[in-house]
Enzyme design. Structure first.
Site, PDB file in Angstrom:
ATOM      1  N   HIS A  12      18.026  16.370 -47.784  1.00 46.98           N
ATOM      2  CA  HIS A  12      19.416  16.108 -47.132  1.00 46.98           C
ATOM      3  C   HIS A  12      18.850  14.848 -46.441  1.00 46.98           C
ATOM      4  O   HIS A  12      19.165  14.389 -45.113  1.00 46.98           O
ATOM      5  CB  HIS A  12      19.925  16.883 -46.522  1.00 46.98           C
ATOM      6  CG  HIS A  12      18.609  17.654 -45.525  1.00 46.98           C
ATOM      7  ND1 HIS A  12      19.245  18.438 -44.583  1.00 46.98           N
ATOM      8  CD2 HIS A  12      17.460  17.442 -44.039  1.00 46.98           C
ATOM      9  CE1 HIS A  12      18.237  19.562 -43.841  1.00 46.98           C
ATOM     10  NE2 HIS A  12      17.514  18.614 -43.873  1.00 46.98           N
ATOM     11  N   HIS A  59      20.012  19.402 -36.833  1.00 52.37           N
ATOM     12  CA  HIS A  59      18.224  18.790 -36.069  1.00 52.37           C
ATOM     13  C   HIS A  59      18.346  18.232 -35.152  1.00 52.37           C
ATOM     14  O   HIS A  59      17.413  17.514 -33.956  1.00 52.37           O
ATOM     15  CB  HIS A  59      18.164  17.882 -36.968  1.00 52.37           C
ATOM     16  CG  HIS A  59      17.753  18.221 -38.416  1.00 52.37           C
ATOM     17  ND1 HIS A  59      18.577  17.690 -39.298  1.00 52.37           N
ATOM     18  CD2 HIS A  59      16.294  17.896 -39.331  1.00 52.37           C
ATOM     19  CE1 HIS A  59      18.561  18.672 -40.575  1.00 52.37           C
ATOM     20  NE2 HIS A  59      17.244  18.487 -40.875  1.00 52.37           N
ATOM     21  N   GLU A 238      13.363  24.910 -43.657  1.00 49.26           N
ATOM     22  CA  GLU A 238      14.389  24.261 -44.317  1.00 49.26           C
ATOM     23  C   GLU A 238      15.053  24.881 -45.902  1.00 49.26           C
ATOM     24  O   GLU A 238      16.193  25.082 -46.206  1.00 49.26           O
ATOM     25  CB  GLU A 238      15.361  22.689 -44.570  1.00 49.26           C
ATOM     26  CG  GLU A 238      14.858  22.040 -42.627  1.00 49.26           C
ATOM     27  CD  GLU A 238      14.960  20.400 -43.235  1.00 49.26           C
ATOM     28  OE1 GLU A 238      15.808  19.779 -42.280  1.00 49.26           O
ATOM     29  OE2 GLU A 238      15.186  19.781 -44.213  1.00 49.26           O
TER      30      GLU A 238
END
Ligand code: DHB
Ligand code: FE
Length: 276
Positions: A12, A59, A238
């Site tokens: 991403h 984040h 992640e």
């Protein structure tokens, strides 16, 4: 009853959002990354999911170090995007499905996953870039964001992430509405953005994870969090999102897969897994 059609994974990376904005999909640097998406878009156009559950890791936009839920589920009518400082254009709000969200939250807590419910949640690039990659025309179905902590230790174990996914799968399948659901796991694969190992990428480990996540996700639960940081880099944690997505699916067949390094600082992996 609700049905899970399949799961999709993607990195991403914010730079991907910049490449989309600049129309650079066919540029020699970007083409080996963007080639992963047309088959997945075609599958989505054919299957027409009613809802997308987007499992990503915030984040620092939706949550910060002062308040860091281990697992959070959105329960809003819509989710706004905001400027994170990457220079990405802000996107219009994403429509949610609050009744389905509340069903998932009820079911997860009943299954003893004490998640945080969010009636307001700003969604960052971990959520938005995959939505742009899979639905470039913006014609995506309503979305439910689920975020897990990879920012501040202690982060969840790989086993807990897979178990979360299994409970999520049960939660989805117990929803009485006849809706068709697709589940995204975004983030990864190996990358480290800071410290002495900044720029670290581990192709062999990424390829092993991409193989085992299909054939034997349970085997990956033997990897400790320390080992995950060591082998995948500090942001490679992640990969937990992929484990959460995978747990919800049950038996799958792999319809497409792509891996390319580097994209920005990351080993970029994309997969489409269809439920059988
Ligand atoms: C990059 C990757 C990420 O997963 C992220 O959240 C931010 C930046 C990168 O490779 O630049
Ligand atoms: Fe990230």
């Amino acid at each position: 009853m609700a049905r899970i059609l399949g799961g999709i994974t993607t990195s991403h990376i914010p730079a991907v959002g910049k490449a989309i904005e600049a129309g650079m999909e066919d540029d020699p640097y970007w083409a080996p990354f963007f080639r992963a998406y047309p088959p997945i878009r075609a599958w989505l156009a054919e299957k027409k999911p009613d809802v997308v559950i987007n499992i990503y890791n915030d984040h620092g936009l939706g949550f910060f170090l002062d308040q860091m839920p281990t697992f959070a589920i959105g329960a809003a009518a819509e989710y706004c995007n905001e400027d994170e400082g990457w220079g990405l254009p802000e996107l219009p709000p994403f429509k949610g499905d609050a009744p389905f969200s509340w069903h998932l939250i009820e079911s997860m807590v009943a299954q003893e996953f004490d998640i945080t419910s969010c009636q307001e949640l700003a969604v960052d690039h971990g959520f938005t870039v995959p939505m742009q990659l899979f639905w470039p025309e913006g014609n995506h179905p309503p979305a439910i964001p689920i975020s897990a902590n990879t920012v501040q230790h202690p982060i969840p174990t790989l086993k807990r992430a897979l178990d979360f996914g299994k409970a999520l799968g049960k939660a989805v399948r117990s929803y009485p509405e006849d809706i068709r659901v697709v589940i995204l796991g975004t983030g990864g694969l190996s990358h480290q953005l800071d410290g002495e190992r900044a720029g670290f990428i581990n192709r062999a480990f990424d390829e092993m994870c991409m193989e085992k996540i299909v054939s034997d996700p349970e085997a990956l639960t033997a990897i400790s969090r320390m080992e995950l940081v060591e082998k995948a880099g500090s942001q490679g944690t992640e990969f937990l999102m992929w484990m959460m997505m995978r747990g919800a699916l049950g038996e799958v067949r792999k319809l497409s897969s792509n891996y390319h390094i580097p994209i920005s600082n990351t080993g970029a992996g994309t997969m489409l897994l269809e439920c059988v």
